[in-house]
Design a protein around this motif. Structure first.
Motif, PDB file in Angstrom:
ATOM      1  N   VAL A 258     -19.071  13.889  21.200  1.00  0.00           N
ATOM      2  CA  VAL A 258     -20.072  12.970  21.299  1.00  0.00           C
ATOM      3  C   VAL A 258     -21.229  12.720  20.744  1.00  0.00           C
ATOM      4  O   VAL A 258     -21.814  11.798  19.842  1.00  0.00           O
ATOM      5  N   ILE A 259     -21.777  14.475  20.780  1.00  0.00           N
ATOM      6  CA  ILE A 259     -23.112  14.416  20.371  1.00  0.00           C
ATOM      7  C   ILE A 259     -23.865  15.213  19.513  1.00  0.00           C
ATOM      8  O   ILE A 259     -24.306  14.384  18.203  1.00  0.00           O
ATOM      9  N   ALA A 260     -22.839  15.755  18.817  1.00  0.00           N
ATOM     10  CA  ALA A 260     -22.783  16.619  17.676  1.00  0.00           C
ATOM     11  C   ALA A 260     -22.379  16.139  16.205  1.00  0.00           C
ATOM     12  O   ALA A 260     -22.327  15.799  15.347  1.00  0.00           O
ATOM     13  N   SER A 261     -20.697  15.321  16.617  1.00  0.00           N
ATOM     14  CA  SER A 261     -20.514  15.297  15.666  1.00  0.00           C
ATOM     15  C   SER A 261     -20.460  13.922  15.329  1.00  0.00           C
ATOM     16  O   SER A 261     -20.555  13.261  14.092  1.00  0.00           O
ATOM     17  N   ALA A 262     -19.959  13.423  16.410  1.00  0.00           N
ATOM     18  CA  ALA A 262     -20.287  11.573  16.611  1.00  0.00           C
ATOM     19  C   ALA A 262     -21.355  11.316  15.958  1.00  0.00           C
ATOM     20  O   ALA A 262     -21.025  10.006  15.366  1.00  0.00           O
ATOM     21  N   LEU A 263     -22.423  11.171  16.950  1.00  0.00           N
ATOM     22  CA  LEU A 263     -23.442  10.886  17.255  1.00  0.00           C
ATOM     23  C   LEU A 263     -24.487  10.965  15.280  1.00  0.00           C
ATOM     24  O   LEU A 263     -24.772   9.374  15.490  1.00  0.00           O
TER      25      LEU A 263
ATOM     26  N   SER B  70     -19.989   4.194   3.921  1.00  0.00           N
ATOM     27  CA  SER B  70     -20.451   3.713   5.562  1.00  0.00           C
ATOM     28  C   SER B  70     -19.299   3.425   5.876  1.00  0.00           C
ATOM     29  O   SER B  70     -18.827   3.713   7.607  1.00  0.00           O
ATOM     30  N   ALA B  71     -17.673   3.042   5.917  1.00  0.00           N
ATOM     31  CA  ALA B  71     -17.249   1.996   6.744  1.00  0.00           C
ATOM     32  C   ALA B  71     -16.786   4.260   6.730  1.00  0.00           C
ATOM     33  O   ALA B  71     -15.772   3.360   8.000  1.00  0.00           O
ATOM     34  N   GLY B  72     -16.652   4.767   6.247  1.00  0.00           N
ATOM     35  CA  GLY B  72     -15.580   5.767   6.586  1.00  0.00           C
ATOM     36  C   GLY B  72     -15.639   6.109   7.522  1.00  0.00           C
ATOM     37  O   GLY B  72     -15.349   7.497   8.427  1.00  0.00           O
ATOM     38  N   MET B  73     -17.538   6.581   6.961  1.00  0.00           N
ATOM     39  CA  MET B  73     -18.521   7.367   8.259  1.00  0.00           C
ATOM     40  C   MET B  73     -18.227   6.855   9.752  1.00  0.00           C
ATOM     41  O   MET B  73     -17.764   7.866  10.728  1.00  0.00           O
ATOM     42  N   TYR B  74     -18.224   5.477  10.066  1.00  0.00           N
ATOM     43  CA  TYR B  74     -18.270   4.581  11.345  1.00  0.00           C
ATOM     44  C   TYR B  74     -16.635   5.005  11.850  1.00  0.00           C
ATOM     45  O   TYR B  74     -17.079   5.298  13.025  1.00  0.00           O
ATOM     46  N   THR B  75     -16.138   4.843  10.697  1.00  0.00           N
ATOM     47  CA  THR B  75     -14.606   4.943  11.021  1.00  0.00           C
ATOM     48  C   THR B  75     -15.042   6.878  11.867  1.00  0.00           C
ATOM     49  O   THR B  75     -13.659   6.380  12.822  1.00  0.00           O
ATOM     50  N   ILE B  76     -14.657   7.433  11.483  1.00  0.00           N
ATOM     51  CA  ILE B  76     -14.599   8.743  11.713  1.00  0.00           C
ATOM     52  C   ILE B  76     -15.621   8.746  13.189  1.00  0.00           C
ATOM     53  O   ILE B  76     -15.284   9.802  14.160  1.00  0.00           O
ATOM     54  N   GLY B  77     -16.587   8.526  12.636  1.00  0.00           N
ATOM     55  CA  GLY B  77     -17.502   8.800  13.958  1.00  0.00           C
ATOM     56  C   GLY B  77     -17.013   8.239  15.576  1.00  0.00           C
ATOM     57  O   GLY B  77     -16.900   8.267  16.169  1.00  0.00           O
ATOM     58  N   LEU B  78     -16.373   6.537  15.093  1.00  0.00           N
ATOM     59  CA  LEU B  78     -15.624   5.989  15.593  1.00  0.00           C
ATOM     60  C   LEU B  78     -14.984   6.826  16.831  1.00  0.00           C
ATOM     61  O   LEU B  78     -14.532   7.040  17.961  1.00  0.00           O
TER      62      LEU B  78
END
Length: 160
Positions: free
Chosen positions: A56-61, A81-89
């Motif tokens: 949650v903190i170190a990887s997704a945030l 950015s689409a891939g970045m937000y998808t992986i983050g979610l």
């Protein structure tokens, strides 16, 4: 409540390897297995919390707030950015699901699959610079998936 009790008459005559059972009013109570089980459950829960915080903190945030390092990495991969937000979610959902008992096993398997993808990406795009990190994370995730497998949606399958 979860202690194992055996009538004193059927108690083994040879001493136990780790610790001898304690006789309590005609009943033998094996306390070491219960204490060891409690410690194992606490250690597993601690591992789940630690991994959850990491995801949650170190990887997704950093991905979800579009930190410059994450933006650069995903631009280099070609996902933007689409891939970045998808992986983050996905990492955020997996990190939270690690803390929910009925979802912990599924979350661990899903995050492991995500880490396989991260490993392949590290090898192919980034020349293996940080390829060990996803592999290292797969080990505790596999342990959680295996240990929590019986809790999947209503207790899972019977083992008869």
């Amino acid at each position: 409540m979860s202690e194992t009790t055996v009538p004193a008459a059927s108690a083994p005559t040879a001493p136990a390897a780790a610790s001898a059972p304690t006789a309590v009013s005609g009943t033998v109570v094996a306390e070491s297995a219960t204490a060891r089980g409690r410690r194992a459950r606490l250690a597993l829960k601690g591992l789940q919390i630690l991994l959850s915080l990491f995801y949650v903190i170190a990887s997704a945030l950093p991905k979800l707030v579009a930190h410059s390092s994450a933006v650069e990495s995903f631009d280099e991969i070609g996902w933007g950015s689409a891939g970045m937000y998808t992986i983050g979610l996905l990492e955020l959902a997996g990190g939270i699901a690690l803390l929910i008992p009925v979802l912990a096993s599924v979350a661990a398997v899903s995050l492991s699959a995500l880490m396989v993808g991260a490993f392949i990406t590290q090898i192919t795009v980034f020349d293996g610079e940080y390829a060990a990190t996803p592999l290292i994370l797969i080990v505790p995730l596999a342990l959680i998936a295996w240990a929590r497998r019986g809790q999947v949606l209503g207790g899972g399958f019977s083992r008869s």
